[in-house]
Scaffold this motif. Sequence first.
Motif, short mmCIF file in Angstrom:
data_model
loop_
_atom_site.label_atom_id
_atom_site.label_comp_id
_atom_site.label_asym_id
_atom_site.label_seq_id
_atom_site.Cartn_x
_atom_site.Cartn_y
_atom_site.Cartn_z
N ARG A 1 0.85 -1.20 0.00
CA ARG A 1 0.00 0.00 0.00
C ARG A 1 0.88 1.24 0.00
O ARG A 1 1.76 1.36 0.86
N LYS B 1 -0.46 10.21 -5.39
CA LYS B 1 -1.36 11.23 -5.92
C LYS B 1 -0.60 12.52 -6.23
O LYS B 1 0.16 13.01 -5.39
N LYS C 1 -10.21 7.63 -13.47
CA LYS C 1 -9.43 7.26 -12.30
C LYS C 1 -8.10 6.60 -12.67
O LYS C 1 -7.07 6.88 -12.05
N ARG D 1 -10.67 13.31 -10.18
CA ARG D 1 -11.52 13.18 -8.99
C ARG D 1 -12.94 12.75 -9.40
O ARG D 1 -13.43 13.12 -10.47
N ALA E 1 -13.54 1.17 -0.13
CA ALA E 1 -12.52 2.21 -0.13
C ALA E 1 -11.42 1.94 0.90
O ALA E 1 -10.31 1.55 0.53
P1 NDP Z 1 -7.30 2.00 -4.97
O1 NDP Z 1 -6.13 2.81 -4.61
O2 NDP Z 1 -7.46 1.53 -6.36
O3 NDP Z 1 -8.64 2.78 -4.58
C1 NDP Z 1 -8.87 3.23 -3.28
C2 NDP Z 1 -10.17 4.03 -3.26
O4 NDP Z 1 -10.47 4.38 -1.91
C3 NDP Z 1 -10.02 5.35 -4.03
O5 NDP Z 1 -11.25 5.66 -4.61
C4 NDP Z 1 -9.67 6.32 -2.90
O6 NDP Z 1 -9.96 7.67 -3.18
C5 NDP Z 1 -10.57 5.82 -1.81
N1 NDP Z 1 -10.12 6.28 -0.51
C6 NDP Z 1 -8.84 6.28 -0.02
N2 NDP Z 1 -8.79 6.85 1.20
C7 NDP Z 1 -10.07 7.20 1.49
C8 NDP Z 1 -10.68 7.81 2.60
N3 NDP Z 1 -9.97 8.19 3.67
N4 NDP Z 1 -12.04 8.00 2.55
C9 NDP Z 1 -12.76 7.62 1.49
N5 NDP Z 1 -12.23 7.05 0.40
C10 NDP Z 1 -10.92 6.83 0.40
O7 NDP Z 1 -7.31 0.76 -3.94
P2 NDP Z 1 -8.08 -0.62 -4.06
O8 NDP Z 1 -9.37 -0.42 -4.76
O9 NDP Z 1 -7.12 -1.62 -4.54
O10 NDP Z 1 -8.32 -0.95 -2.52
C11 NDP Z 1 -9.52 -0.53 -1.84
C12 NDP Z 1 -9.68 -1.36 -0.58
O11 NDP Z 1 -9.76 -2.76 -0.93
C13 NDP Z 1 -8.53 -1.29 0.44
O12 NDP Z 1 -9.07 -1.44 1.74
C14 NDP Z 1 -7.69 -2.51 0.11
O13 NDP Z 1 -6.91 -2.94 1.20
C15 NDP Z 1 -8.80 -3.52 -0.20
N6 NDP Z 1 -8.40 -4.66 -0.98
C16 NDP Z 1 -7.84 -4.51 -2.22
C17 NDP Z 1 -7.48 -5.61 -2.96
C18 NDP Z 1 -6.97 -5.50 -4.35
O14 NDP Z 1 -6.85 -6.53 -5.01
N7 NDP Z 1 -6.68 -4.32 -4.85
C19 NDP Z 1 -7.63 -6.96 -2.40
C20 NDP Z 1 -8.33 -7.03 -1.15
C21 NDP Z 1 -8.66 -5.90 -0.47
P3 NDP Z 1 -8.76 8.70 -3.54
O15 NDP Z 1 -8.50 8.46 -4.99
O16 NDP Z 1 -9.30 10.03 -3.22
O17 NDP Z 1 -7.59 8.34 -2.66
#
Ligand code: NDP
Length: 459
Positions: free
Chosen positions: A106, A146, A296, A302, A333
């Motif tokens: 991450r 970012k 995205k 955004r 998220a």
């Molecule tokens: P991405 O980086 O692709 O997307 C993350 C999303 O979450 C973005 O839209 C981001 O918005 C938003 N976000 C981040 N911080 C916040 C916040 N404080 N409040 C609201 N929204 C927020 O990550 P993933 O989609 O890969 O991961 C998302 C979740 O899924 C995480 O918890 C991750 O651990 C989990 N996960 C992911 C896996 C994977 O294969 N990728 C596998 C299993 C779990 P912004 O662009 O503004 O930061």
Amino acid sequence: MEMTEAKSKQKDNGTLFSQFMENVRSKNEHEAKFIQAVSEVVEYVAPFIQEKDYYQNESILQRIIEPERTVIFRVPWIGDDGKFHVNRGFRVEMNSAIGPYKGGLRFHPSVNLDALKFLAFEQIFKNSLTGLPMGAGKGGSDFDPKGKSDNEVMRFCQSFMSELFRHIGANTDVPAGDIGVGGREIGYLFGQYKRLKNEFTGVLTGKGVDWGGSLIRPEATGYGCVYFADFMLHRIGDNFRNKSVVISGSGNVAQYAAEKSIHLGAKVITLSDSSGYIHDPDGVDEDKLDFVKELKNVKRGRIKEYTRKYSNSKYFEGENPWSQKCDIALPCAIENELNKNDAKDLISNGCKIVAEGANMPVTLEGIEAFLEANVIYAPGKASNAGGVAVSGLEMSQNSMRVNWSKDEVDKRLHDIMLQIHNICVKYGKESGDTVNYVKGANIGGFVRVADAMIAQGLV
Ligand code: NDP
């Protein structure tokens, strides 16, 4: 009055486990997320092992919460303006009882040891549930991709890998992506690993399909989450068709959770990012989702830009989407994005199913509210395991030097999610026909790892 032997043992164990949590708290006092993750597991695993002396005699709980190894390192890099920057890099190698350490990287300003220990701990149970030979790890950095140029991200990734490469390997530790680490970052990390080691091996998953990646890996977590939610619905004689779905996030997991929900005939009405959320009363269809993917993944824009293109939709700055009326909620998220009040809003608006796409997005009090209201709730360690499952399939394809077709991987993903669902039902069955998926996932994930730890002796 004299207590029966069984009651007295129960009381002893109750004290033992409250002492156990007290020790966890005092030993990790600055690690609130880690404590939260451990207490959710211990709440269910403790009563399960109460009558099983072999787990207690082997101190499995005490051992399973301690990472096998934690590496913390300096990551220096140079910005486009020539200025020097320093970030902190981490890899938590949590448990290797059932396979090489496996879990994502991450890149996000909130990354610290607490966040990574909680994620690595969750990963133990998740990876176990998949039935694949994968131990647990997690890593990353407080670097924020970012607003950085591609060249800055590349230089950062190269510097990060210049230390990490010593600790990972196809049979040792196989990282993948997570928040802030997508295809671009995996490419730069893999390139640097290859240069340093002079070998082309399956040391990372989430690679491009032309250079060792698996088809369906980008889709896997989101698709898997919706498959899981669909299995929960099928159990009660229902399905996704015409359901209203609220999704948070607009990154990798959210995009493909939305896509699969649309494929199954549901209407996705929200998406979000860390600035706010959009509500589209007409539903996000496939064309609109293509716009979001481009926005995205390519333009790195955004989510509020969605409302400029689709005028019927509305943007809510600084808010999350949980106040919207829906049948199904998929938090995709970040951790702790849905609290008790959000849960109450969802319940009073008629939400019936919650499946976590993100890791630990619902707080402990939120989970309690859902369970009390009989909302069918799936914890991420079960419902988002599709991503790591397909990572496991990517490792298998790399070892065998074969590429499976899209349909083949998707079918395996679907079968694995069904198997996880069935494990949750087996261990989570309560009175009548009720299933507690939190209990099922925690106990089902624990048993396989605990038994392997016992078989391998005190290591
Ligand atoms: P991405 O980086 O692709 O997307 C993350 C999303 O979450 C973005 O839209 C981001 O918005 C938003 N976000 C981040 N911080 C916040 C916040 N404080 N409040 C609201 N929204 C927020 O990550 P993933 O989609 O890969 O991961 C998302 C979740 O899924 C995480 O918890 C991750 O651990 C989990 N996960 C992911 C896996 C994977 O294969 N990728 C596998 C299993 C779990 P912004 O662009 O503004 O930061």
